[in-house]
Design a protein around this motif. Sequence first.
Motif, mmCIF file in Angstrom:
data_model
loop_
_atom_site.group_PDB
_atom_site.id
_atom_site.type_symbol
_atom_site.label_atom_id
_atom_site.label_comp_id
_atom_site.label_asym_id
_atom_site.label_seq_id
_atom_site.Cartn_x
_atom_site.Cartn_y
_atom_site.Cartn_z
ATOM 1 N N ALA A 5 0.843 -1.210 0.000
ATOM 2 C CA ALA A 5 0.000 0.000 0.000
ATOM 3 C C ALA A 5 0.871 1.250 0.000
ATOM 4 C CB ALA A 5 -0.936 0.000 1.198
ATOM 5 N N ALA A 6 2.005 1.211 0.720
ATOM 6 C CA ALA A 6 2.910 2.368 0.754
ATOM 7 C C ALA A 6 3.526 2.605 -0.621
ATOM 8 C CB ALA A 6 4.005 2.159 1.796
ATOM 9 N N LEU A 7 3.879 1.525 -1.308
ATOM 10 C CA LEU A 7 4.450 1.659 -2.647
ATOM 11 C C LEU A 7 3.406 2.211 -3.616
ATOM 12 C CD1 LEU A 7 7.061 1.041 -4.304
ATOM 13 C CD2 LEU A 7 5.921 -1.036 -5.067
ATOM 14 N N GLY A 8 2.208 1.646 -3.546
ATOM 15 C CA GLY A 8 1.120 2.111 -4.414
ATOM 16 C C GLY A 8 0.825 3.579 -4.155
ATOM 17 N N GLN A 9 0.809 3.973 -2.882
ATOM 18 C CA GLN A 9 0.545 5.364 -2.540
ATOM 19 C C GLN A 9 1.651 6.277 -3.075
ATOM 20 O OE1 GLN A 9 -1.975 7.040 -1.509
ATOM 21 N NE2 GLN A 9 -0.909 8.990 -1.179
ATOM 22 N N ALA A 10 2.905 5.822 -2.967
ATOM 23 C CA ALA A 10 4.021 6.637 -3.464
ATOM 24 C C ALA A 10 3.869 6.869 -4.966
ATOM 25 C CB ALA A 10 5.361 5.972 -3.162
ATOM 26 N N PHE A 11 3.570 5.808 -5.721
ATOM 27 C CA PHE A 11 3.388 5.946 -7.166
ATOM 28 C C PHE A 11 2.205 6.854 -7.472
ATOM 29 C CE2 PHE A 11 5.679 2.094 -9.232
ATOM 30 C CZ PHE A 11 6.792 2.366 -8.472
ATOM 31 N N PHE A 12 1.107 6.589 -6.785
ATOM 32 C CA PHE A 12 -0.109 7.359 -7.041
ATOM 33 C C PHE A 12 0.138 8.833 -6.795
ATOM 34 C CE2 PHE A 12 -4.163 9.280 -6.222
ATOM 35 C CZ PHE A 12 -5.045 8.609 -7.048
ATOM 36 N N SER A 13 0.742 9.127 -5.651
ATOM 37 C CA SER A 13 0.904 10.521 -5.268
ATOM 38 C C SER A 13 1.891 11.255 -6.182
ATOM 39 C CB SER A 13 1.345 10.609 -3.811
ATOM 40 O OG SER A 13 1.199 11.929 -3.349
ATOM 41 N N LEU A 14 2.923 10.560 -6.628
ATOM 42 C CA LEU A 14 3.905 11.198 -7.511
ATOM 43 C C LEU A 14 3.467 11.200 -8.978
ATOM 44 C CD1 LEU A 14 7.211 9.684 -6.043
ATOM 45 C CD2 LEU A 14 6.384 12.013 -5.741
ATOM 46 N N SER A 15 2.325 10.612 -9.247
ATOM 47 C CA SER A 15 1.836 10.473 -10.635
ATOM 48 C C SER A 15 2.782 9.659 -11.499
ATOM 49 C CB SER A 15 1.651 11.839 -11.333
ATOM 50 O OG SER A 15 0.782 12.667 -10.654
ATOM 51 N N VAL A 16 3.454 8.671 -10.934
ATOM 52 C CA VAL A 16 4.358 7.885 -11.765
ATOM 53 C C VAL A 16 3.842 6.462 -11.974
ATOM 54 C CG1 VAL A 16 6.385 9.204 -11.045
ATOM 55 C CG2 VAL A 16 5.861 7.037 -9.899
ATOM 56 N N GLY A 17 4.396 5.802 -12.982
ATOM 57 C CA GLY A 17 4.085 4.398 -13.223
ATOM 58 C C GLY A 17 3.133 4.189 -14.387
ATOM 59 N N MET A 18 2.709 5.254 -15.048
ATOM 60 C CA MET A 18 1.763 5.036 -16.130
ATOM 61 C C MET A 18 1.855 6.039 -17.270
ATOM 62 S SD MET A 18 -1.404 6.978 -14.853
ATOM 63 C CE MET A 18 -1.234 7.571 -16.470
ATOM 64 N N GLY A 19 2.882 6.878 -17.273
ATOM 65 C CA GLY A 19 3.053 7.687 -18.468
ATOM 66 C C GLY A 19 2.609 9.142 -18.365
ATOM 67 N N THR A 20 2.069 9.551 -17.202
ATOM 68 C CA THR A 20 1.772 10.973 -17.034
ATOM 69 C C THR A 20 3.061 11.779 -17.158
ATOM 70 O OG1 THR A 20 -0.206 10.828 -15.667
ATOM 71 C CG2 THR A 20 1.164 12.733 -15.315
ATOM 72 N N ILE A 21 4.106 11.332 -16.513
ATOM 73 C CA ILE A 21 5.354 12.097 -16.535
ATOM 74 C C ILE A 21 6.035 11.974 -17.905
ATOM 75 C CG2 ILE A 21 7.566 12.493 -15.365
ATOM 76 C CD1 ILE A 21 5.282 13.126 -13.527
ATOM 77 N N ILE A 22 5.855 10.826 -18.566
ATOM 78 C CA ILE A 22 6.372 10.704 -19.940
ATOM 79 C C ILE A 22 5.704 11.769 -20.806
ATOM 80 C CG2 ILE A 22 6.447 9.257 -22.039
ATOM 81 C CD1 ILE A 22 6.578 6.799 -20.266
ATOM 82 N N THR A 23 4.392 11.843 -20.695
ATOM 83 C CA THR A 23 3.641 12.789 -21.523
ATOM 84 C C THR A 23 4.043 14.234 -21.201
ATOM 85 O OG1 THR A 23 1.794 11.233 -21.488
ATOM 86 C CG2 THR A 23 1.319 13.476 -22.227
#
Length: 451
Positions: free
Chosen positions: A215-233
């Motif tokens: 849950a902590a890892l998922g929250q870190a990704f969610f909060s930073l907007s990483v892991g799915m291409g938002t930051i790529i875009t």
Amino acid sequence: MEQKREQFSGALGIIAATAGSAVGLGNIWRFPYVTGENGGGAFIIVYLIFVFGIGVPVMLSEMIIGRKAQANAIGSFKKLAPKSSWWIIGLIGVLASFIILAFYSTVAGWTLHYVYSATTQNLLGQDYGTYFINFKDSTAMPAFWHIVFMVLTAAIVIAGVQKGIEKYTKVLMPILFLFMIILAVRAVTLPGASEGVKFLFKPDFSKLDANAILAALGQAFFSLSVGMGTIITYSSYFKKKEKLGGIAVSVAGTDFFIAILAGLMIFPAVFAFGMAPDSGPGLVFMTIPSIFEQMPLGNFFAIIFFLLIVIAALTSSISLLEVVVAYFVEEFKMKRVWATATSAIAITVLGMFCTLSWSTFKAIKIDNIAGNESMFFFDMMDFLASNILLPLGGVLIVIFVGWKLGKARSLNELTNEGLHKSKLYSLVFFIVKYIAPIAIMFVFLKGVNVI
Ligand code: TRP
């Protein structure tokens, strides 16, 4: 002739837009409730390690990909690794944007409703627990606000990157920040607040199981907007001279700080008013009004505060929708307006299942997951996106950069072709290549009980 890609105007605009994407309901709504469900202090320590140890390297990997390729989340992989299947990572990302935005707009709709009910003076003075549950379990109002939020998101995305996305974030984020500080100060000075501060900062490691760590890892990704291409875009709109390392660290630092600030406004109030920290997704909605009740001009401030949360949510939701829109515009040569309209409508439909999870669609549920209460459609989407798709996307992204793109090409992008050399960059690459993939896989497999 190909149209010139839009760009952010400069470093400040970039940080504002990227931090605007990161800071949102993830910090103010999700962080407190997930922390509350997982025991507080110890969870936050693990979260902190994940944000900087894994989140920042994943963010930098996305920036390397996006700025190098100058394309959308799927197109970037196609450009950097032609004639291969790596683009599927981007496809997982587009799918994840869809799902996240679906339940995100449910919660953003709740926030809009709170603006409305504070404006009509119907919020303060209620029994907030009952008030929230009655509202969440109804149909017409949550559905209405859900649609309003999606229309707002689509309207800004249609306006485009600089005119829409950048303009709003630059001014409004600092105001939100100021407000949160005032609220946190009010909350920690409430009688009985110290229990809440202890809950946040006194680690109790007995509460940390594999589920909590995932849950902590998922929250870190969610909060930073990483892991799915938002930051790529987004980073495909960065200029070549911008220093990626500094941007990633400032964004992660801001994001973490705001999450802690949210914790500092919520948990003292939770304990001062005798509520349960593990109340789930309604936690913020059931506690914040009671802080305003204890303040002069409380109703007035409540209106502004919930409005600011709506705006923070908008600067995040536009970044989710932008992933989908950039993909349709660039890969299928669709017009921006049509790409936005069709994807927003599709997401609104999926989101309606989330919004009406506790009423119309309450038959869709999974009981007794790890001894917890039932999971409704809303919770399933959140779990699927945050704890499965984001870690999966994250692991594939770092593997792509570490093993496919390779050290020379990655560091070349990261250092702006050797202009900004730093020993730290080699360390970042080492983490990206070896540590992050192993750590993410391990936490993921443990968390879902595979190993
Ligand atoms: N990070 C945002 C928040 O905390 C939500 C968000 C925007 C997001 N873009 C994302 C989450 C991409 C995951 C992936 O509210």
